[in-house]
Motif scaffolding. Structure first.
Motif, PDB file in Angstrom:
ATOM      1  N   LEU A 187      31.475  45.496 -82.997  1.00  0.00           N
ATOM      2  CA  LEU A 187      30.147  45.862 -82.500  1.00  0.00           C
ATOM      3  C   LEU A 187      30.215  47.097 -81.609  1.00  0.00           C
ATOM      4  O   LEU A 187      29.339  47.965 -81.648  1.00  0.00           O
ATOM      5  N   LEU A 188      31.283  47.158 -80.815  1.00  0.00           N
ATOM      6  CA  LEU A 188      31.453  48.278 -79.886  1.00  0.00           C
ATOM      7  C   LEU A 188      31.604  49.583 -80.657  1.00  0.00           C
ATOM      8  O   LEU A 188      30.924  50.577 -80.382  1.00  0.00           O
ATOM      9  N   MET A 226      33.634  41.675 -81.085  1.00  0.00           N
ATOM     10  CA  MET A 226      33.247  42.574 -80.018  1.00  0.00           C
ATOM     11  C   MET A 226      33.676  43.999 -80.321  1.00  0.00           C
ATOM     12  O   MET A 226      32.914  44.951 -80.139  1.00  0.00           O
ATOM     13  N   TRP A 280      29.174  52.838 -80.840  1.00  0.00           N
ATOM     14  CA  TRP A 280      29.622  54.180 -80.455  1.00  0.00           C
ATOM     15  C   TRP A 280      29.406  55.171 -81.591  1.00  0.00           C
ATOM     16  O   TRP A 280      28.898  56.262 -81.392  1.00  0.00           O
ATOM     17  N   THR A 332      24.756  44.799 -77.786  1.00  0.00           N
ATOM     18  CA  THR A 332      26.183  44.637 -77.574  1.00  0.00           C
ATOM     19  C   THR A 332      26.532  43.222 -77.140  1.00  0.00           C
ATOM     20  O   THR A 332      26.877  42.372 -77.957  1.00  0.00           O
ATOM     21  N   ILE A 333      26.441  42.973 -75.851  1.00  0.00           N
ATOM     22  CA  ILE A 333      26.911  41.692 -75.323  1.00  0.00           C
ATOM     23  C   ILE A 333      26.213  40.528 -76.002  1.00  0.00           C
ATOM     24  O   ILE A 333      26.841  39.621 -76.522  1.00  0.00           O
ATOM     25  N   THR A 376      27.234  39.939 -79.608  1.00  0.00           N
ATOM     26  CA  THR A 376      28.560  39.332 -79.729  1.00  0.00           C
ATOM     27  C   THR A 376      28.489  37.835 -79.481  1.00  0.00           C
ATOM     28  O   THR A 376      29.019  37.031 -80.252  1.00  0.00           O
TER      29      THR A 376
END
Lengths: 695, 695
Positions: free
Chosen positions: B472-473, B469, B477, B448-449, B452
């Motif tokens: 990707l989030l 972001m 999910w 994730t982070i 990004t």
């Protein structure tokens, strides 16, 4: 059902972060636009007076007007703070740092503070002080986060009855981290820098999910900001605006490898200059604490600084004869003053606009825009003013004045270099201004990772990463020889027991036994109310938690009984307030045990023991603490090293840790204050006394 | 003196990080240049054959040549891995993840692995497989870090006798974090992304100083890379080259707010597509583990994939009739094939260059460069190939194939949107390609982070932060509904007890008593050698540490005596090897106790208990464990919740934790394996058996 509730809570965490992000952006935009408008009005008015008075010889009028406006604005800001909410003074970053470190500074995250801060910073910036709006924006983000996540406001006595499960210290702190990151994101257009800022200042345990939420919050802020600004500037939907503090993009400008040693030298200079700044500011602040503590005097001092600032600006523009041809100057209102037609005064570029715009000018004005004398005079004046200003009773960010001061001497350095060795290709003086700005700021605040990333994002150029980083690193190393960072100095002035990042160097040779508070007040599993009240009232054991023990052996003078669990002070207070006495249970007065909900309702302002009325009969009752105590908290052996204790505190965010011997008998308790004291003792034994007096 | 030593060690930490940074950059450059040259030679040769054969009708020759070259290259890479160092297969990120999580996977950070990996990845990329060099570069950084920091190599049987104090698991792990970050920095030109990658994958306790050193390391890498590349491209000293994987800058291109829902939709698509990818790859890998485990078969399979890949590429170019006019195509060697003069085949743009260059083409080629059929065919073929390829016995990064596949369908999506609603202003299809690439990669790896930030840095544009972001989030999910990220799937295939970020949701209701291993093998403070050897040989208690206790009460069947300390398995082995027996002490044979140094010398390959020769008389001797045990390790009460135990493990990087009852009697021990098992059990009870069989 329980699982569904967990999912709902988790979704709400994201919702709250979204709201924090949006609101922080809006508050940021409001601050920015108000400053822009107010300062614009002021400078327009002054410019029209100056333009006409230069010829007519009535310059005393605009001078008086300038001084009057600034004094008035700053007076207003100072009154808001001194009489309204004193904690709104300064940048707010030291307070946020304490908060994220786990120390509660009263009123830091109240709505009232937010209001004082927002209005105050608009007037202190527009009032011409050597301050920025970035620190206050970060503080604003934090307050917004606390307010939104709790769904209630103590100032307004409102309780929206939502997000109740977030009413614990940990949850609230997590959201405040997000708010601080959003503030950085809004101020500098640096979402990643914001996340790192929160981590650097606050986090101890790297929590993946939380970090991701913080990042979401800071990106939301940037996005909201973009939308609002695109509307404000009349191009709705075009998402290309960076943060509010825009250094301008350094595109296409590269540096040469042989300039790196020069940048390192600038790092050293920044470290020295920053250490000097901190030293002087520390002395000034101690003076203030001793002599300028009444609100009235604080307002007068702030006005005095405003008047001196305006006067110095006017005089230096008046005296300066440094003129450049128009057409290159990016400032909005170039001032002709005594220059010939078609020229402008360069001193006015730096003195006759907001500090933020001056930074931009120094970064991007083409070579030969400034002469050496002008820059030197400006740097000296601005250094002194910034140093005097920080700590006044007005909201005042530290970033911009430090950057401006550093940009000044950095540009000077760049000009000097290209004058001394004219045959080699040098970078534009703007690059030197950037490095100087970084060096000065790094020397003052001593932040590292987050600052590098913030500056990288704010300049929109990854290739300055290495020199920026080296400059900040050197500035920190050099500065640390002399004193601490300015935020830490101000935290120490507040006498707050904050924990450093690393355990003290000697900590492996010191055992928990030497650090702990001893003897410790303990309670039994079923305890008399009178005994509990007594424990709560004891002034020297103002701990947040009490060890619960078996009936101690009367002959044992060293230990305090076998450890059974830990009960929180706040829970004891609620238990007494709700009269959860066993004797009442037998008469049918208590039907159920208290639940988490009951404790949460009282959060965050639990009753004080002195407010509770307990009758003498009730004092004889007893409370069964077992359902409420934590039966298996973290403990540590008395032989454990301070190093180990420190790591536990830091990694788990503890507030207290019970020390037991090898038979699990309670020996003492270690609190943050014990650790913080130890840190200071090991640094300089002198400061021990100072700290013990406080709190 | 002690203080001076601490300072020297600290300076050396920086020096080591500097060396790691420089070496990682050099290795990265070598990989990059070799791939570039080798692939360049291959494609030049093929192009000249194809160009002449299209007219003369001898296309079978370049086809056969293509297949032969690819098969040969890949065969070489596969032999290096299958017969050389099997752990060099794949991207290496799952292994690094385990390593940083505190689990040792054998051979992961050996020099031999580095050599296999570096040479292997050059040939697998040049051999036309659907692989990237980024993962292997990160792994290389990690190996370099381990090698440099230990100042020795087991492969070469060399010991430089430097940096001896870094020979502990913790120190080594810290440096490996730096190396991994440097690898990311080299691969993507993303120094901040690199730091976040290391933190996301490895760190538990946010250590300020360490993070700063990691950052220094990754910035050093980027800088070194810049210098070397500037020399390689003939402009020494111009420091403007980004990382090795350059997506090209998306400057001046902005998106519109109404496109955000579309990006979200792409996130959903990426999540689905990624989950499918993981599902299929998981099945393929299980098949491989069952049937393709012999080195010979692994080499054959790799060659088979190479042949199929080359064939599919050739056939699809052969069949495609999609031609565009020359002049816009950024690929180095546009292929005319059956197109008219002055045109090139677009299928060849994607199939007839390295995957990395294809990604760049898809991101930056002007609108209308690709037709829909070509893109669709390409995406399907490439998805299948990538899915089959990952897990082969060749070094193979996963980033590039995922990005390429996603860029393909993303661009398709962008073209579709602008065709369907032609009246609105849409972003360039390159932006959609970028979002699709992010979605696909996010759906596969579920990072994730760091991902990004890596993508933000690699595209050089902060304003794509929010959409990237969000994509990707959402991809994460959606993908998480179906299965885990591919790295985690491969970690599980290795049967490694890795700890997740968060304790299992139900962990508050489970106590340490339920989780711990019990009964536990304990030792007494002065213990018989025979008893120690027996404990070390016990197969079911292969823990890294043993609790040391008082003489246990024989009648007590539940506990194992009062806890006195913890002694490490490795220390016991050294004590026995050095014959530190009390009985010898009385005869003057031992003059001094062992010191830290003595244990460090044996690091990291301690003797095995089965290698030690102990005579029957020696078995009757005894050892005083007290000077060597840790008298105050972290312990936990048997009533503590699993949640609490988990946090302790995660925050402090523990490997084992002794569980005691309220009288400090040892009840059991919790290891990472106990916790990891619990995680799996609580996810799906099916997997429990599988894991218990392993190790």
């Amino acid at each position: 059902a329980n699982n569904k509730k967990l999912i709902r809570i988790n979704i709400n965490r994201w919702v709250v972060m979204l709201m924090i992000g949006i609101l922080t952006a809006l508050v940021g935009v409001v601050i920015d636009i108000l400053v822009h408008q107010l300062a614009g009005l002021k400078y327009s008015l002054l410019k029209s007076w100056i333009d006409s008075c230069v010829e007519e010889g009535c310059l005393a009028i605009p001078f008086a007007l300038w001084v009057a406006i600034d004094a008035l604005f700053v007076c207003f800001a100072a009154i808001l703070v001194a009489y309204g909410e004193p904690v709104a003074a300064g940048s707010g970053i030291p307070q946020i740092k304490c908060y994220l470190n786990g120390v509660k500074v009263p009123h830091v995250v109240r709505i009232k503070t937010l209001i004082s801060k927002v209005i105050g910073v608009v007037f202190s910036v527009a009032g011409g002080l050597a301050v920025g709006k970035e620190g206050p924006m970060i503080h604003s983000g934090a307050v917004i986060a606390a307010g939104v996540s709790q769904g209630m406001s103590t100032t307004f006595k409102r309780d929206l009855k939502i997000f109740k499960y977030f009413r614990t210290d940990t949850e609230k702190r997590d959201f405040v981290s997000g708010g601080a990151a959003a503030g950085v994101s809004a101020a500098f257009g640096a979402p990643v820098g914001g996340v790192l800022f929160s981590l650097e200042e606050g986090a101890s345990f790297w929590n993946q999910a939380l970090t991701w939420r913080i990042f979401f919050c800071s990106v939301t802020t940037l996005f909201t900001l973009n939308i609002v600004l695109s509307v404000y500037f009349g191009r709705p939907g075009e998402l290309a605006y960076p943060g509010l503090l825009n250094f301008g993009r350094f595109t296409g400008v590269s540096y040469f490898w042989y300039e790196i040693p020069l940048f390192l030298l600038m790092g050293v200079a920044g470290g020295l200059s920053g250490a000097l700044f901190n030293f002087v500011n520390h002395k000034i602040c101690i003076f203030r604490m001793k002599y300028v503590y009444k609100p009235f005097m604080q307002v007068v001092e702030a006005m005095m600084v405003a008047i001196v600032t305006a006067t110095l600006a006017f005089v230096s523009i008046y005296v300066s004869r440094d003129c450049k041809p128009l057409g290159q100057d990016p400032s909005e209102k170039p001032l002709q003053f005594f220059c010939s037609d078609g020229e402008y005064s360069t001193m006015a570029t730096m003195m006759f606009q907001t500090p933020e715009q001056s930074v931009k000018s120094l970064f991007h004005d083409p070579p030969n825009s400034y002469n050496i004398v002008t820059l030197s005079v400006f740097c000296v004046i601005y250094f002194i003013l910034a140093c005097w200003t920080y700590g006044l009773s007005v909201p005042s960010g530290l970033f911009i004045p430090s950057l401006l001061c550093g940009a000044g001497w950095g540009r000077l350095f760049g000009i000097g270099v290209s004058h001394l060795v004219p045959n080699i290709a040098w970078s534009a003086p703007g690059i030197y201004a950037l490095m100087g700005a970084a060096a000065q700021l790094g020397g003052v605040v001593r932040m590292t990772i987050s600052l590098t990333v913030i500056l990288m994002e704010a300049t929109g150029n990854v290739s300055y990463g290495l020199p920026l980083m080296l400059v900040l690193l050197i500035a920190k190393w050099v500065g640390d020889i002399f004193n601490e960072g300015l935020y830490d100095i101000h935290i120490r002035l507040m006498s707050v027991p904050i924990l450093g990042w690393e355990p003290p160097a000697t900590s492996t040779t010191i055992s928990a036994r030497q650090v702990m508070s001893h003897p410790v007040t303990t309670l039994q599993q079923v305890e008399k109310v009178g005994r509990i009240v007594e424990a709560l009232k004891e002034p020297h054991s103002n701990h947040n938690g009490f060890p619960v023990v078996d009936v101690p052996d009367e002959t044992d003078q060293v230990t305090s009984g076998r450890f059974r669990g830990l009960i929180l002070r706040s829970h004891l207070l609620v238990l007494i307030k709700r009269k959860m006495f066993l004797e009442r249970g037998q008469t049918g007065a208590i039907r159920r045990n208290l639940e988490m909900k009951d404790f949460r309702e009282a959060y965050p302002r639990f009753p004080s023991i002195h407010e509770l009325n307990i009758s003498p009969e009730e004092m004889e009752c007893s409370i069964d603490l077992r359902p409420y105590m934590n039966p298996a908290p973290y403990t540590v052996s008395e032989d454990a090293s301070l190093h180990r204790v420190f790591r536990l505190f830091r990694a788990l965010g503890l507030r207290h840790l019970v020390v037991v011997n090898k038979d699990n008998l309670v020996m003492g308790i270690v609190t943050r204050k014990d650790l913080a004291r130890y840190r200071l003792v090991s640094l300089r034994s002198l400061d021990l006394e100072e700290l013990q007096m406080s709190h």
